[in-house]
Scaffold this active site. Structure first.
Site, PDB file in Angstrom:
ATOM      1  N   SER A 115      31.070 143.751   4.103  1.00  0.00           N
ATOM      2  CA  SER A 115      30.568 142.409   3.822  1.00  0.00           C
ATOM      3  C   SER A 115      29.700 141.867   4.937  1.00  0.00           C
ATOM      4  O   SER A 115      29.050 140.842   4.784  1.00  0.00           O
ATOM      5  CB  SER A 115      31.746 141.445   3.605  1.00  0.00           C
ATOM      6  OG  SER A 115      32.530 141.351   4.778  1.00  0.00           O
ATOM      7  N   CYS A 116      29.674 142.551   6.084  1.00  0.00           N
ATOM      8  CA  CYS A 116      28.945 142.007   7.229  1.00  0.00           C
ATOM      9  C   CYS A 116      28.252 143.126   7.983  1.00  0.00           C
ATOM     10  O   CYS A 116      28.894 144.078   8.409  1.00  0.00           O
ATOM     11  CB  CYS A 116      29.905 141.274   8.170  1.00  0.00           C
ATOM     12  SG  CYS A 116      29.117 140.682   9.673  1.00  0.00           S
ATOM     13  N   GLY A 117      26.949 142.985   8.176  1.00  0.00           N
ATOM     14  CA  GLY A 117      26.197 144.024   8.845  1.00  0.00           C
ATOM     15  C   GLY A 117      26.034 143.823  10.330  1.00  0.00           C
ATOM     16  O   GLY A 117      25.577 144.709  11.037  1.00  0.00           O
TER      17      GLY A 117
END
Length: 275
Positions: A115-117
């Site tokens: 969900s988070c890069g």
């Protein structure tokens, strides 16, 4: 690699009291370790498939490479499951001699979730990266009807989503609405990295005159990835964040949100949209 989807058993409840058990199709999610010159750089959670595109795009997004000649090789290496079978979950990258290796300070010290890069970046100061491509002089014009139709075109090509309902998509389009590349992944940032990696390996960077359409919201990380790939226009079906708007304005990128077929909102450089 048959792990893009998996089957699982579910119990379905209805408010009329009906309870049924059946098989369902789930989107695959597995860790991928990225090594640079044999040294572990990060582990990201992704949907297996197009892994070499993902790794190449990730390195572009980190500002490490920006042209195909800097990438000498990509290969699967050590990584086996409990039965001794190759997992294809470790990729090692060889870079052209003279290409600056990732700074140790940039190394990801936690898993990058799907969900988070950027949540694993060692320092928030490293989030804003210098792009080798200028967007301000890209005079592409996209007709409004073409731009508004891109979410539907993207959705029609989402084969994994059709089966699972559990993946994001990123599609690269020409100014005329031609689909150039589409990738799906449980992580929206991974889907974009896979598109950018495809473009790098095909020798297409910078991606002048193109539109990147994404299935979710327009986050800071997606604007940054598009900027580093030289993409002048990013469109999303949902909302942008305040920081993504700020970065788009600084970068000279047209940023579109709430693109829903009959209307859309433009937050930066609307002059690229022709009415």
């Amino acid at each position: 690699m048959g792990r893009v989807t998996r089957r699982g058993s579910i119990t379905k409840f209805r408010t009329d009291g009906t309870v049924t058990k059946r098989e369902d199709v789930l989107a695959g999610e597995e860790p991928l370790e990225i090594r640079v010159e044999g040294r572990s750089f990060t582990v990201t959670m992704r949907t297996p498939g197009d892994d070499f595109d993902l790794v190449a795009g990730f390195l572009v997004s980190e500002g490490i490479i920006w042209e195909p000649g800097q990438l000498i090789s990509l290969r699967y290496c050590a990584g086996v499951d409990e039965s001794g079978q190759q997992t294809f979950n470790v990729v090692d990258v060889q870079l052209r001699p003279g290409t600056a290796l990732p700074d140790t300070a940039m190394e990801r010290h936690v898993y990058t979730s799907s969900s988070c890069g950027i949540c694993g970046t060692a320092s928030i100061d490293a989030v804003r990266k210098s792009s080798h491509f200028s967007l301000g002089d890209d005079d592409v014009r996209v007709p409004l009807p073409v731009l508004a139709a891109l979410p539907d075109q993207l959705r029609q090509q989402q084969k994994v989503f059709d089966r699972t309902g559990g993946v994001h998509a990123a599609g690269l389009f020409s100014a005329e609405g031609e689909l150039l590349c589409l990738r799906e992944d449980v992580g929206r940032h991974n889907a974009v990295d896979k598109v950018v990696g495809w473009a790098l390996r095909a020798g297409r960077l910078p991606l002048r005159g193109t539109v990147l359409q994404v299935s979710g919201r327009a986050s800071f990380e997606l604007v940054q990835k598009a900027q580093l790939a030289g993409i002048p226009m990013l469109a999303a079906v949902s909302a942008p964040s305040s920081l993504s708007v700020e970065l788009a304005q600084d970068a000279g990128m047209t940023l579109v949100g709430f693109s829903r077929g009959t209307s859309l909102n433009c937050y930066a450089f609307p002059e690229r949209i022709s009415v």
